[in-house]
Design a protein around this motif. Structure first.
Motif, short mmCIF file in Angstrom:
data_model
loop_
_atom_site.label_atom_id
_atom_site.label_comp_id
_atom_site.label_asym_id
_atom_site.label_seq_id
_atom_site.Cartn_x
_atom_site.Cartn_y
_atom_site.Cartn_z
N LEU A 97 0.82 -1.21 0.00
CA LEU A 97 0.00 0.00 0.00
C LEU A 97 0.85 1.26 0.00
N MET A 98 1.99 1.21 0.67
CA MET A 98 2.84 2.38 0.76
C MET A 98 3.47 2.75 -0.58
N ARG A 99 3.30 1.88 -1.57
CA ARG A 99 3.83 2.17 -2.91
C ARG A 99 2.73 2.58 -3.88
N GLN A 100 1.48 2.66 -3.40
CA GLN A 100 0.34 2.90 -4.27
C GLN A 100 -0.13 4.35 -4.18
N ARG A 101 -0.41 4.95 -5.33
CA ARG A 101 -0.93 6.32 -5.33
C ARG A 101 -2.31 6.37 -4.67
N ARG A 102 -3.07 5.28 -4.73
CA ARG A 102 -4.40 5.28 -4.13
C ARG A 102 -4.35 5.29 -2.60
N PHE A 103 -3.14 5.15 -2.01
CA PHE A 103 -3.03 5.21 -0.56
C PHE A 103 -1.95 6.18 -0.07
N LEU A 104 -0.76 6.15 -0.66
CA LEU A 104 0.38 6.90 -0.13
C LEU A 104 0.11 8.40 0.01
N PRO A 105 -0.44 9.11 -1.00
CA PRO A 105 -0.67 10.55 -0.81
C PRO A 105 -1.62 10.84 0.35
N THR B 285 -6.24 1.07 7.44
CA THR B 285 -6.68 1.69 8.69
C THR B 285 -5.57 1.64 9.73
N GLY B 286 -4.90 0.49 9.83
CA GLY B 286 -3.80 0.36 10.78
C GLY B 286 -2.66 1.31 10.48
N LEU B 287 -2.33 1.46 9.20
CA LEU B 287 -1.26 2.38 8.82
C LEU B 287 -1.63 3.84 9.12
N VAL B 288 -2.89 4.20 8.84
CA VAL B 288 -3.34 5.56 9.13
C VAL B 288 -3.27 5.82 10.64
N GLU B 289 -3.72 4.86 11.45
CA GLU B 289 -3.69 5.02 12.89
C GLU B 289 -2.25 5.11 13.40
N PHE C 131 -6.65 -3.40 19.86
CA PHE C 131 -8.08 -3.35 20.16
C PHE C 131 -8.82 -2.41 19.23
N VAL C 132 -8.27 -1.20 19.03
CA VAL C 132 -9.06 -0.15 18.42
C VAL C 132 -9.05 -0.16 16.90
N VAL C 133 -7.98 -0.63 16.26
CA VAL C 133 -7.89 -0.54 14.80
C VAL C 133 -8.98 -1.34 14.07
N PRO C 134 -9.24 -2.60 14.44
CA PRO C 134 -10.34 -3.31 13.75
C PRO C 134 -11.68 -2.60 13.93
N LEU C 135 -11.86 -1.94 15.06
CA LEU C 135 -13.13 -1.26 15.30
C LEU C 135 -13.27 -0.05 14.38
N TYR C 136 -12.17 0.66 14.11
CA TYR C 136 -12.22 1.75 13.13
C TYR C 136 -12.56 1.22 11.74
N ALA C 137 -12.05 0.04 11.42
CA ALA C 137 -12.38 -0.57 10.12
C ALA C 137 -13.86 -0.91 10.05
N PHE C 138 -14.45 -1.32 11.18
CA PHE C 138 -15.89 -1.59 11.22
C PHE C 138 -16.68 -0.35 10.85
#
Length: 438
Positions: free
Chosen positions: A7-15, A154-158, A356-363
């Motif tokens: 994901l860190m190499r993808q334009r759809r996520f990195l910017p 979500t985990g990377l953003v957090e 604990f919290v990251v999967p819940l943000y994905a929900f």
């Protein structure tokens, strides 16, 4: 981990990742530079330190309570990327105002009448800025990522948010004020340039009418979040977690000073350990779940958090060391027999919290229709902000009642149990993976 690296190499996520990282960095750099400068250069008073810090926190959190509902509607009903660009452009103006206030204060010009009002105005405006950006940074992920990438994203953003908070706090305290003035404007400019690379994210609904009445919109938003069982359990569990975090963050500095007999730099090291732990847990849970959005480990994670809180409490209770001077410095603290165990325990508390919290943000963004994802995150921001204010107030109240700091740590155990129960209920409602995205 492979998904995260990809994901860190993808334009759809990195910017987007870099944009939100720079956003959190600038928020915390400016806030800490401002508060520390006012406290130590303008007033230099312990009483004023507490007052200024409290006012700054309140001004930054207040917009989340007032405008979360509006921000969620707007993000669902308009192109998210276009909103990001307007928000980041506004950041340049806001930071210019804040930097002007800092510059005037540094020069001793109209400090009380103009400089400080400008700084607090900018801080409130940054709170508004973050309120409108917050729902987008999570809600945009299901539009740009594949369903097996959302948890990793979500985990990377957090994790990125916590790293940026940590770096911002450190820079705000370490850099000369003139450097901070230049830095907040430069970071705002770089953030705007970066956001221009975020791919379009058009509205997923035909709704166009935004309710600009904050009270009515907030009531509607809370009703929306409580009407969906999966969303209700996720929001409440996340809110309880951030209440725990608010209580702990309020206690760090007095705990370091009055229990561990350590200086402010040691308190900063404790905050570093906590932030690093959250980042580690946020990324690690994706490897454990292998991309599957599930709450199956959430109850165990928050119970582990509670267990680590108990051991942290016990370490504080048996800490009976006296510094050579008035307080331990960082170097003196780290060579004490229990110091590394205490810091490791703090990291484990935070790792469990991140898991604990990251999967819940994905929900929040995957268990509702994509057209409602921003409102789902906004509902969480609104309710979590209220809970955090209450948590900070409870921590202050416990201190006012004379309850020892070590015992105050145990106040969070009840919230851990509540969070675990909500996580169990959420896991019981989980639908087959193929039905999770509509």
């Amino acid at each position: 981990m492979t998904t995260s690296t990809n994901l860190m190499r993808q334009r759809r996520f990195l910017p987007l990742f870099l944009t939100q990282l720079l956003n959190a960095l600038n928020d915390n750099l400016y806030k800490n530079a401002m508060v520390l400068f006012i406290v130590y250069q303008v007033y230099d008073s312990p009483e004023m330190e507490t007052l200024i810090s409290g006012i700054a926190t309140a001004l930054f959190v207040l917009p989340f309570v007032l405008f979360s509902a509006t921000s969620g509607q707007l993000a669902d009903m308009r192109d998210k990327t276009r909103i990001i660009r307007w928000i980041k452009f506004a950041e340049i103006i806001i930071m210019s105002v804040g930097a002007t206030g800092l510059l005037l204060a540094a020069r001793g010009v109209s400090v009380d009448s103009l400089a400080i009002p400008l700084m607090f105005t900018a801080l409130f405006a940054m709170g508004v800025h973050s309120t409108f950006f917050g729902p987008i940074k999570y809600a945009i992920l299901p539009q740009h990522l594949h369903k097996d990438e959302v948890l990793a994203g979500t985990g990377l953003v957090e994790a990125g948010t916590y790293v940026a908070i940590l770096v911002g706090m450190m820079l705000g305290g370490a850099m000369p004020i003139m450097w901070s003035i230049v830095a907040v404007i430069v970071i705002a400019l770089v953030g705007y340039a970066t956001c221009r690379w975020v791919p379009p994210a058009p509205a997923q609904t035909d709704e166009t009418q935004v309710d600009w009445n904050p009270v009515r919109a907030s009531k509607s938003l809370v009703a929306f979040s409580m009407g969906n069982p999966e969303l209700r359990y996720s929001v409440l569990a996340i809110s309880y977690f951030w209440t725990i975090a608010a209580i702990l963050s309020v206690q760090f500095i007095p705990l370091a000073k009055n229990v561990l007999l350590a200086d402010k730099q040691v308190a900063a090291v404790m905050l570093v350990a906590f932030s690093a732990g959250i980042a580690i847990g946020s990324v690690s849970i994706n490897a454990l779940l292998k991309g599957d959005i599930s709450a199956r480990y959430s109850a165990a994670s928050v119970l582990a958090l509670g267990a680590f809180l108990v051991t942290f409490y016990l370490l504080c209770r048996i800490w009976n060391l006296t510094p050579a001077g008035e307080l331990f410095t960082v170097g003196e603290f780290l060579v004490q027999p229990l110091a590394l165990a205490l810091l490791a325990n703090l990291v484990l508390i935070a790792v469990a919290g991140g898991m604990f919290v990251v999967p819940l943000y994905a929900f929040l963004t995957t268990k509702v229709d994509k057209s409602e994802a921003s409102r789902s995150v906004a509902a969480n921001n609104l309710i979590s902000s209220i809970f955090m204010v209450i948590g900070a107030g409870v921590a202050g109240g416990l201190g006012f009642l004379g309850i020892p700091l070590q015992e105050q740590l145990l106040a969070s155990l009840f919230l851990c149990l509540l969070s675990a129960q909500l996580a169990r209920k959420l896991h019981a409602l989980e639908v087959p993976a193929g039905e999770a995205f509509r």
